[in-house]
Design an enzyme around this catalytic site. Structure first.
Site, PDB file in Angstrom:
ATOM      1  N   SER A 124       0.839  -1.200   0.000  1.00 53.81           N
ATOM      2  CA  SER A 124       0.000   0.000   0.000  1.00 53.81           C
ATOM      3  C   SER A 124       0.870   1.245   0.000  1.00 53.81           C
ATOM      4  O   SER A 124       1.986   1.244   0.536  1.00 53.81           O
ATOM      5  CB  SER A 124      -0.857  -0.031   1.264  1.00 53.81           C
ATOM      6  OG  SER A 124      -1.432   1.219   1.511  1.00 53.81           O
ATOM      7  N   TYR A 149      -2.399  -1.100  10.743  1.00 52.01           N
ATOM      8  CA  TYR A 149      -2.594  -1.612   9.383  1.00 52.01           C
ATOM      9  C   TYR A 149      -1.376  -1.287   8.523  1.00 52.01           C
ATOM     10  O   TYR A 149      -0.789  -2.155   7.883  1.00 52.01           O
ATOM     11  CB  TYR A 149      -3.869  -1.016   8.751  1.00 52.01           C
ATOM     12  CG  TYR A 149      -3.937  -1.308   7.277  1.00 52.01           C
ATOM     13  CD1 TYR A 149      -4.286  -2.569   6.814  1.00 52.01           C
ATOM     14  CD2 TYR A 149      -3.586  -0.336   6.332  1.00 52.01           C
ATOM     15  CE1 TYR A 149      -4.292  -2.857   5.459  1.00 52.01           C
ATOM     16  CE2 TYR A 149      -3.595  -0.610   4.974  1.00 52.01           C
ATOM     17  CZ  TYR A 149      -3.954  -1.863   4.543  1.00 52.01           C
ATOM     18  OH  TYR A 149      -3.948  -2.152   3.207  1.00 52.01           O
ATOM     19  N   LYS A 153       1.872  -3.721   6.811  1.00 53.77           N
ATOM     20  CA  LYS A 153       2.353  -3.784   5.418  1.00 53.77           C
ATOM     21  C   LYS A 153       3.865  -3.556   5.377  1.00 53.77           C
ATOM     22  O   LYS A 153       4.591  -4.232   4.638  1.00 53.77           O
ATOM     23  CB  LYS A 153       1.640  -2.731   4.558  1.00 53.77           C
ATOM     24  CG  LYS A 153       0.147  -2.973   4.390  1.00 53.77           C
ATOM     25  CD  LYS A 153      -0.132  -4.202   3.546  1.00 53.77           C
ATOM     26  CE  LYS A 153      -1.600  -4.504   3.412  1.00 53.77           C
ATOM     27  NZ  LYS A 153      -1.882  -5.824   2.838  1.00 53.77           N
TER      28      LYS A 153
HETATM   29  P1  NAD Z   1     -11.056  -7.401   0.837  1.00 49.19           P
HETATM   30  O1  NAD Z   1     -11.342  -7.387   2.289  1.00 49.19           O
HETATM   31  O2  NAD Z   1     -12.175  -7.205  -0.111  1.00 49.19           O
HETATM   32  O3  NAD Z   1     -10.304  -8.765   0.447  1.00 49.19           O
HETATM   33  C1  NAD Z   1      -9.474  -9.439   1.336  1.00 49.19           C
HETATM   34  C2  NAD Z   1      -9.914 -10.896   1.343  1.00 49.19           C
HETATM   35  O4  NAD Z   1      -9.062 -11.629   2.223  1.00 49.19           O
HETATM   36  C3  NAD Z   1     -11.349 -11.083   1.843  1.00 49.19           C
HETATM   37  O5  NAD Z   1     -12.044 -11.891   0.922  1.00 49.19           O
HETATM   38  C4  NAD Z   1     -11.183 -11.790   3.191  1.00 49.19           C
HETATM   39  O6  NAD Z   1     -12.252 -12.659   3.455  1.00 49.19           O
HETATM   40  C5  NAD Z   1      -9.863 -12.495   3.008  1.00 49.19           C
HETATM   41  N1  NAD Z   1      -9.116 -12.741   4.255  1.00 49.19           N
HETATM   42  C6  NAD Z   1      -8.822 -11.855   5.231  1.00 49.19           C
HETATM   43  N2  NAD Z   1      -8.087 -12.440   6.189  1.00 49.19           N
HETATM   44  C7  NAD Z   1      -7.893 -13.718   5.796  1.00 49.19           C
HETATM   45  C8  NAD Z   1      -7.196 -14.821   6.352  1.00 49.19           C
HETATM   46  N3  NAD Z   1      -6.558 -14.716   7.522  1.00 49.19           N
HETATM   47  N4  NAD Z   1      -7.187 -15.996   5.667  1.00 49.19           N
HETATM   48  C9  NAD Z   1      -7.839 -16.107   4.482  1.00 49.19           C
HETATM   49  N5  NAD Z   1      -8.507 -15.102   3.919  1.00 49.19           N
HETATM   50  C10 NAD Z   1      -8.530 -13.925   4.556  1.00 49.19           C
HETATM   51  O7  NAD Z   1      -9.905  -6.311   0.572  1.00 49.19           O
HETATM   52  P2  NAD Z   1      -9.304  -5.761  -0.791  1.00 49.19           P
HETATM   53  O8  NAD Z   1      -9.697  -4.336  -0.904  1.00 49.19           O
HETATM   54  O9  NAD Z   1      -9.588  -6.688  -1.896  1.00 49.19           O
HETATM   55  O10 NAD Z   1      -7.772  -5.785  -0.426  1.00 49.19           O
HETATM   56  C11 NAD Z   1      -6.936  -6.865  -0.795  1.00 49.19           C
HETATM   57  C12 NAD Z   1      -5.528  -6.599  -0.288  1.00 49.19           C
HETATM   58  O11 NAD Z   1      -5.074  -5.369  -0.820  1.00 49.19           O
HETATM   59  C13 NAD Z   1      -5.439  -6.456   1.236  1.00 49.19           C
HETATM   60  O12 NAD Z   1      -4.242  -7.060   1.668  1.00 49.19           O
HETATM   61  C14 NAD Z   1      -5.366  -4.965   1.438  1.00 49.19           C
HETATM   62  O13 NAD Z   1      -4.680  -4.620   2.620  1.00 49.19           O
HETATM   63  C15 NAD Z   1      -4.593  -4.526   0.210  1.00 49.19           C
HETATM   64  N6  NAD Z   1      -4.839  -3.128  -0.154  1.00 49.19           N
HETATM   65  C16 NAD Z   1      -6.106  -2.703  -0.382  1.00 49.19           C
HETATM   66  C17 NAD Z   1      -6.358  -1.373  -0.709  1.00 49.19           C
HETATM   67  C18 NAD Z   1      -7.745  -0.855  -0.931  1.00 49.19           C
HETATM   68  O14 NAD Z   1      -7.935   0.354  -0.934  1.00 49.19           O
HETATM   69  N7  NAD Z   1      -8.746  -1.711  -1.130  1.00 49.19           N
HETATM   70  C19 NAD Z   1      -5.286  -0.485  -0.812  1.00 49.19           C
HETATM   71  C20 NAD Z   1      -3.982  -0.956  -0.586  1.00 49.19           C
HETATM   72  C21 NAD Z   1      -3.779  -2.287  -0.248  1.00 49.19           C
HETATM   73  C1  WQD Z   2     -10.305   8.774   0.557  1.00 51.12           C
HETATM   74  C2  WQD Z   2     -10.610  10.243   0.823  1.00 51.12           C
HETATM   75  C3  WQD Z   2     -11.066  10.757   3.125  1.00 51.12           C
HETATM   76  C4  WQD Z   2     -14.792   8.520   3.434  1.00 51.12           C
HETATM   77  C5  WQD Z   2      -7.286   4.179   2.924  1.00 51.12           C
HETATM   78  C6  WQD Z   2      -6.086   3.577   3.588  1.00 51.12           C
HETATM   79  C7  WQD Z   2      -5.083   3.172   2.572  1.00 51.12           C
HETATM   80  C8  WQD Z   2      -5.717   2.303   1.504  1.00 51.12           C
HETATM   81  C9  WQD Z   2      -6.966   2.866   0.957  1.00 51.12           C
HETATM   82  C10 WQD Z   2      -5.390   0.043   2.089  1.00 51.12           C
HETATM   83  C11 WQD Z   2      -9.945  10.764   2.094  1.00 51.12           C
HETATM   84  C12 WQD Z   2     -12.274  11.007   2.265  1.00 51.12           C
HETATM   85  C13 WQD Z   2     -13.621   9.087   2.954  1.00 51.12           C
HETATM   86  C14 WQD Z   2     -15.889   9.376   3.757  1.00 51.12           C
HETATM   87  C15 WQD Z   2     -14.563  11.261   3.100  1.00 51.12           C
HETATM   88  N1  WQD Z   2      -6.124   1.036   2.022  1.00 51.12           N
HETATM   89  N2  WQD Z   2     -13.511  10.431   2.797  1.00 51.12           N
HETATM   90  N3  WQD Z   2     -15.716  10.711   3.590  1.00 51.12           N
HETATM   91  O1  WQD Z   2      -7.906   7.129   3.497  1.00 51.12           O
HETATM   92  O2  WQD Z   2      -6.949   7.518   1.175  1.00 51.12           O
HETATM   93  O3  WQD Z   2      -6.849   5.299   2.173  1.00 51.12           O
HETATM   94  O4  WQD Z   2      -7.834   3.233   2.016  1.00 51.12           O
HETATM   95  O5  WQD Z   2      -4.206  -0.028   1.945  1.00 51.12           O
HETATM   96  O6  WQD Z   2      -4.054   2.518   3.235  1.00 51.12           O
HETATM   97  O7  WQD Z   2      -5.528   4.529   4.466  1.00 51.12           O
HETATM   98  O8  WQD Z   2      -9.023   6.127   1.442  1.00 51.12           O
HETATM   99  O9  WQD Z   2     -11.335   5.865   0.697  1.00 51.12           O
HETATM  100  O10 WQD Z   2     -10.860   6.041   3.172  1.00 51.12           O
HETATM  101  O11 WQD Z   2     -10.572   8.046   1.744  1.00 51.12           O
HETATM  102  O12 WQD Z   2     -14.461  12.482   2.982  1.00 51.12           O
HETATM  103  O13 WQD Z   2     -16.939   8.934   4.215  1.00 51.12           O
HETATM  104  O14 WQD Z   2     -12.015  10.380   1.037  1.00 51.12           O
HETATM  105  O15 WQD Z   2     -10.925  11.754   4.088  1.00 51.12           O
HETATM  106  O16 WQD Z   2      -9.560  12.067   1.829  1.00 51.12           O
HETATM  107  P1  WQD Z   2      -7.660   6.631   2.139  1.00 51.12           P
HETATM  108  P2  WQD Z   2     -10.527   6.439   1.793  1.00 51.12           P
END
Ligand code: NAD
Ligand code: WQD
Length: 348
Positions: A124, A149, A153
């Site tokens: 991330s 969190y 990572k």
């Molecule tokens: P998500 O929650 O939709 O998907 C994660 C999946 O992992 C889920 O289906 C959950 O059931 C499964 N899971 C969680 N813990 C588990 C475990 N211990 N064993 C087996 N399965 C497990 O999330 P996502 O948005 O698809 O994110 C996927 C990955 O990407 C995560 O590692 C997240 O941290 C990373 N990531 C997401 C974002 C974002 O904004 N969505 C941003 C940066 C990084």
């Molecule tokens: C985006 C923008 C909020 C909700 C987080 C994690 C990051 C990554 C993605 C996993 C921000 C604003 C949001 C709302 C709002 N996840 N907002 N009202 O915070 O950039 O990133 O998710 O790795 O690690 O920190 O994403 O979608 O939460 O917010 O105004 O109800 O929207 O303040 O500026 P963020 P987000």
């Protein structure tokens, strides 16, 4: 290739499974469904014409994983499984270190024992820490995140650096995602948050469909052009394709550099919260009432990617526009008002 996708029932994992299948790869999914539904697996099958093998399993169960990996012909693992709610991680740090750090460790041990040593990790942008200058570049040092969190990572990235240094048979990548939004254009898979969404886009679409009254915009007095925070939003399908490009780079030839490789996956473009709301209204015709609320703890005013390394080394770049992302997010939400619990899933 035969690819094991952990967390493949989740938001990004399901989209990646679809892209892998479309590219002719074989896919096996492991997920404990703690934040997803088995229905997502069927939808992957509906889009792809092939339903991946699925094991309901926790990645912390090393022997079970090893049994899946051993003799399976699996060539590589893409590791999405983990918990991702920043605020929750502050309240439940042990759950986050257990799922994200111990879970990754368990998976790496199972892979090592089975002789599968090609690994793509969901990292991330948060690993750069709150003080990094923008745009973020991969040669910047890892920071210290302001929440468990983010630190989970960083810890896994460090573990991968040490592992690749100790054993040059490993090929590993940390993909540093910026803000994935949108959904598959079929409207069959998308983000399905449980309870009140933490992230912006699911909140916007739930307001637009009438499930929530108004969007609270966290902070209107940041030092940005319109006072609201700026992020680098990218289409989840572009993000999914970045994983295929990373796998290609890791496996292309035996001379590919050893050591953990890191790539930013973002567009390089920043968009404010207000721009998201206005563009969403313009492309969908739906209305999103909002109010400016106090700032959210831990939010940074503005960050975006320098995506040039991925372009140069992976020949990857995001191709979808913001309009595409918002239109596809809306199609998913309107076709599936209750996410995967919805009974109808016709596409527009
Ligand atoms: P998500 O929650 O939709 O998907 C994660 C999946 O992992 C889920 O289906 C959950 O059931 C499964 N899971 C969680 N813990 C588990 C475990 N211990 N064993 C087996 N399965 C497990 O999330 P996502 O948005 O698809 O994110 C996927 C990955 O990407 C995560 O590692 C997240 O941290 C990373 N990531 C997401 C974002 C974002 O904004 N969505 C941003 C940066 C990084
Ligand atoms: C985006 C923008 C909020 C909700 C987080 C994690 C990051 C990554 C993605 C996993 C921000 C604003 C949001 C709302 C709002 N996840 N907002 N009202 O915070 O950039 O990133 O998710 O790795 O690690 O920190 O994403 O979608 O939460 O917010 O105004 O109800 O929207 O303040 O500026 P963020 P987000």
């Amino acid at each position: 290739m035969h690819v094991l996708v952990t967390g493949g029932a989740g938001y990004i994992g399901a989209h990646t499974a679809v892209e892998l299948l479309a590219a002719g790869h074989q896919v096996t999914i492991v997920d404990n469904l703690c934040n997803s539904h088995a229905e997502a697996i069927d939808r992957i099958g509906a889009i792809s014409g092939t339903t991946p093998a699925f094991f309901r399993m926790d990645v912390r169960d090393t022997p079970a994983l090893q049994a899946v990996l051993q003799g399976s012909g699996i060539d590589a693992v893409i590791h999405f499984a983990g918990l991702k709610a920043v605020g929750e991680s502050v309240r439940l740090p042990l759950a986050y270190y257990d799922n994200n750090v111990a879970g990754s460790l368990s998976l790496l041990k199972a892979m090592d024992a089975a002789g599968v040593r090609t690994f793509v990790f969901s990292s991330s942008a948060t690993v750069y820490g709150p003080d990094a200058p923008v745009p973020y570049r991969e040669d910047m040092p890892l920071g210290t995140a302001s929440n468990p969190y983010g630190n989970s990572k960083i810890m896994v990235e460090r573990m991968l650096v040490d592992l690749c240094r100790a054993d040059t048979r490993w090929r590993a990548a940390a993909l540093r995602y910026f803000n994935p939004i949108g959904a598959h254009p079929s409207g069959l898979i998308g983000e399905d948050p449980q309870g009140i969404p933490n992230n912006l886009l699911p909140f916007v679409t739930q307001v637009a469909i009438g499930q929530r009254e108004e969007l609270a915009i966290f902070g209107g007095d940041y030092e940005t052009p319109d006072g609201t925070c700026i992020r680098d939003y990218l289409h989840v399908v572009d993000l999914a394709r970045g994983h295929l490009a990373a796998l290609d780079a890791l496996t292309a030839d035996h001379d590919s550099p050893a050591g953990l490789r890191a790539w930013n996956l973002g567009t390089g473009r920043g968009t404010s919260v207000l721009e998201i709301v206005r563009t969403f209204e313009a492309v969908t015709g739906a209305h999103v009432p909002y109010r400016i609320a106090p700032r959210r703890d831990g939010d940074l005013p503005a960050f975006w990617a320098d995506p040039s390394l991925a372009k140069q080394e992976l020949q990857w770049r995001a191709t979808h526009t913001l309009e595409d992302m918002l239109r596809d997010a809306w199609r998913w939400q309107s076709n599936n008002p209750d996410g995967y619990n919805s009974t109808t899933h016709s596409s527009h």
